[in-house]
Write a protein that holds these residues in place. Sequence first.
Motif, PDB file in Angstrom:
ATOM      1  N   LEU A  33      51.183  50.839  35.776  1.00 15.03           N
ATOM      2  CA  LEU A  33      50.019  50.414  35.000  1.00 15.03           C
ATOM      3  C   LEU A  33      49.642  48.967  35.331  1.00 15.03           C
ATOM      4  CD1 LEU A  33      48.153  51.693  32.913  1.00 15.03           C
ATOM      5  CD2 LEU A  33      49.667  50.819  31.128  1.00 15.03           C
ATOM      6  N   MET A  34      50.657  48.122  35.506  1.00 11.62           N
ATOM      7  CA  MET A  34      50.402  46.723  35.868  1.00 11.62           C
ATOM      8  C   MET A  34      49.715  46.640  37.236  1.00 11.62           C
ATOM      9  SD  MET A  34      53.065  43.516  35.718  1.00 11.62           S
ATOM     10  CE  MET A  34      54.281  44.316  36.733  1.00 11.62           C
ATOM     11  N   GLY A  35      50.173  47.446  38.191  1.00 11.02           N
ATOM     12  CA  GLY A  35      49.551  47.465  39.514  1.00 11.02           C
ATOM     13  C   GLY A  35      48.109  47.922  39.455  1.00 11.02           C
ATOM     14  N   TRP A  36      47.834  48.950  38.668  1.00  9.40           N
ATOM     15  CA  TRP A  36      46.462  49.438  38.516  1.00  9.40           C
ATOM     16  C   TRP A  36      45.595  48.351  37.906  1.00  9.40           C
ATOM     17  CZ3 TRP A  36      45.134  54.696  35.732  1.00  9.40           C
ATOM     18  CH2 TRP A  36      43.768  54.969  35.883  1.00  9.40           C
ATOM     19  N   GLY A  37      46.121  47.672  36.895  1.00  4.43           N
ATOM     20  CA  GLY A  37      45.372  46.579  36.277  1.00  4.43           C
ATOM     21  C   GLY A  37      45.100  45.453  37.255  1.00  4.43           C
ATOM     22  N   LEU A  38      46.109  45.109  38.068  1.00  4.29           N
ATOM     23  CA  LEU A  38      45.914  44.057  39.075  1.00  4.29           C
ATOM     24  C   LEU A  38      44.852  44.471  40.080  1.00  4.29           C
ATOM     25  CD1 LEU A  38      49.606  42.928  39.670  1.00  4.29           C
ATOM     26  CD2 LEU A  38      47.780  41.652  38.508  1.00  4.29           C
ATOM     27  N   PHE A  39      44.863  45.758  40.469  1.00  4.51           N
ATOM     28  CA  PHE A  39      43.817  46.234  41.369  1.00  4.51           C
ATOM     29  C   PHE A  39      42.448  46.016  40.735  1.00  4.51           C
ATOM     30  CE2 PHE A  39      40.623  49.384  42.253  1.00  4.51           C
ATOM     31  CZ  PHE A  39      40.447  49.192  43.609  1.00  4.51           C
ATOM     32  N   ASN A  40      42.265  46.464  39.488  1.00  2.00           N
ATOM     33  CA  ASN A  40      40.961  46.337  38.827  1.00  2.00           C
ATOM     34  C   ASN A  40      40.540  44.879  38.710  1.00  2.00           C
ATOM     35  OD1 ASN A  40      40.951  49.101  38.551  1.00  2.00           O
ATOM     36  ND2 ASN A  40      40.795  49.115  36.341  1.00  2.00           N
ATOM     37  N   LEU A  41      41.484  44.002  38.392  1.00  3.39           N
ATOM     38  CA  LEU A  41      41.146  42.578  38.268  1.00  3.39           C
ATOM     39  C   LEU A  41      40.719  41.978  39.595  1.00  3.39           C
ATOM     40  CD1 LEU A  41      43.892  41.265  35.841  1.00  3.39           C
ATOM     41  CD2 LEU A  41      41.426  41.155  35.501  1.00  3.39           C
ATOM     42  N   VAL A  42      41.534  42.165  40.617  1.00  2.00           N
ATOM     43  CA  VAL A  42      41.234  41.558  41.916  1.00  2.00           C
ATOM     44  C   VAL A  42      39.967  42.154  42.514  1.00  2.00           C
ATOM     45  CG1 VAL A  42      42.081  41.288  44.292  1.00  2.00           C
ATOM     46  CG2 VAL A  42      43.627  40.885  42.361  1.00  2.00           C
ATOM     47  N   GLU A  43      39.878  43.480  42.522  1.00  2.00           N
ATOM     48  CA  GLU A  43      38.698  44.130  43.093  1.00  2.00           C
ATOM     49  C   GLU A  43      37.451  43.783  42.287  1.00  2.00           C
ATOM     50  OE1 GLU A  43      35.836  47.219  44.288  1.00  2.00           O
ATOM     51  OE2 GLU A  43      36.655  47.045  42.271  1.00  2.00           O
ATOM     52  N   GLY A  44      37.571  43.750  40.981  1.00  2.00           N
ATOM     53  CA  GLY A  44      36.424  43.422  40.134  1.00  2.00           C
ATOM     54  C   GLY A  44      35.951  41.994  40.320  1.00  2.00           C
ATOM     55  N   VAL A  45      36.878  41.058  40.321  1.00  2.00           N
ATOM     56  CA  VAL A  45      36.494  39.645  40.484  1.00  2.00           C
ATOM     57  C   VAL A  45      35.890  39.412  41.865  1.00  2.00           C
ATOM     58  CG1 VAL A  45      37.409  37.296  40.707  1.00  2.00           C
ATOM     59  CG2 VAL A  45      38.090  38.712  38.760  1.00  2.00           C
ATOM     60  N   ILE A  46      36.579  39.884  42.905  1.00  2.00           N
ATOM     61  CA  ILE A  46      36.123  39.598  44.273  1.00  2.00           C
ATOM     62  C   ILE A  46      34.868  40.393  44.635  1.00  2.00           C
ATOM     63  CG2 ILE A  46      36.722  39.789  46.725  1.00  2.00           C
ATOM     64  CD1 ILE A  46      39.613  39.064  45.897  1.00  2.00           C
ATOM     65  N   ASP A  47      34.940  41.734  44.522  1.00  2.00           N
ATOM     66  CA  ASP A  47      33.834  42.570  45.010  1.00  2.00           C
ATOM     67  C   ASP A  47      32.627  42.599  44.077  1.00  2.00           C
ATOM     68  OD1 ASP A  47      35.377  43.123  47.200  1.00  2.00           O
ATOM     69  OD2 ASP A  47      35.980  45.117  46.536  1.00  2.00           O
ATOM     70  N   HIS A  48      32.875  42.619  42.760  1.00  4.69           N
ATOM     71  CA  HIS A  48      31.750  42.716  41.822  1.00  4.69           C
ATOM     72  C   HIS A  48      31.127  41.358  41.527  1.00  4.69           C
ATOM     73  CE1 HIS A  48      33.844  46.524  39.941  1.00  4.69           C
ATOM     74  NE2 HIS A  48      33.626  46.637  41.236  1.00  4.69           N
ATOM     75  N   HIS A  49      31.969  40.344  41.348  1.00  4.32           N
ATOM     76  CA  HIS A  49      31.461  39.068  40.852  1.00  4.32           C
ATOM     77  C   HIS A  49      31.304  37.992  41.936  1.00  4.32           C
ATOM     78  CE1 HIS A  49      31.436  40.340  36.665  1.00  4.32           C
ATOM     79  NE2 HIS A  49      32.535  41.012  36.957  1.00  4.32           N
ATOM     80  N   LEU A  50      32.335  37.749  42.723  1.00  6.25           N
ATOM     81  CA  LEU A  50      32.246  36.668  43.719  1.00  6.25           C
ATOM     82  C   LEU A  50      31.389  37.047  44.927  1.00  6.25           C
ATOM     83  CD1 LEU A  50      35.891  35.241  43.730  1.00  6.25           C
ATOM     84  CD2 LEU A  50      33.862  34.331  42.576  1.00  6.25           C
ATOM     85  N   LEU A  51      31.671  38.195  45.537  1.00  8.34           N
ATOM     86  CA  LEU A  51      30.944  38.589  46.748  1.00  8.34           C
ATOM     87  C   LEU A  51      29.728  39.469  46.459  1.00  8.34           C
ATOM     88  CD1 LEU A  51      33.944  39.367  49.144  1.00  8.34           C
ATOM     89  CD2 LEU A  51      32.630  37.243  48.922  1.00  8.34           C
ATOM     90  N   GLY A  52      29.687  40.103  45.297  1.00 15.76           N
ATOM     91  CA  GLY A  52      28.569  40.986  44.958  1.00 15.76           C
ATOM     92  C   GLY A  52      28.400  42.135  45.941  1.00 15.76           C
ATOM     93  N   LEU A  53      29.509  42.698  46.425  1.00 16.36           N
ATOM     94  CA  LEU A  53      29.425  43.797  47.392  1.00 16.36           C
ATOM     95  C   LEU A  53      28.925  45.084  46.752  1.00 16.36           C
ATOM     96  CD1 LEU A  53      32.735  43.286  49.412  1.00 16.36           C
ATOM     97  CD2 LEU A  53      30.418  42.498  49.979  1.00 16.36           C
TER      98      LEU A  53
END
Length: 159
Positions: free
Chosen positions: A96-116
């Motif tokens: 569960l922690m790994g899944w959460g880390l995935f969502n955090l990293v992917e969300g911050v980088i792809d959705h917010h910082l890079l806007g991919l």
Amino acid sequence: MLADARAAVVRAGTAIGIGMGGFVDGILFHQILQIHNMLSARISPDTLVGAKVNMVWDGLFHAFVWSMTALGVVLLWRARSLAVAVPGRVFGGALLMGWGLFNLVEGVIDHHLLGLHHVVERMGPSVWDWVFLASGVAFAATGWMLTRDGEAAQPSRGR
């Protein structure tokens, strides 16, 4: 010895959780619901060329999450003799922690910082991007608490 076993199981579970979280994202959002692709905010998948470019990047994304899952399986295999002493909730918490880390990293980088891309691409930046991040925080925190909570558990109970 139990601390070494716990650490080995947490590393394995976290890697598998990252991979499985990525598979949920890719399979559910990219393929089944088709609400975004890896580059859909930058390259529209509405043309044949755009669809092909997005498909390649989705494939690279899936190769990454497959690699994370495979790494976690290797780590778990290496820890198998130690893992019997670790409560099952520690491994579940690490997943569960790994899944959460995935969502955090992917969300911050792809959705917010890079806007991919955004969770629901046709909406652009929306509340769903923040819900995705919140799910990452909730999963990671709950998983971390389960791995910590397992420290007090008796290994002989088979949890």
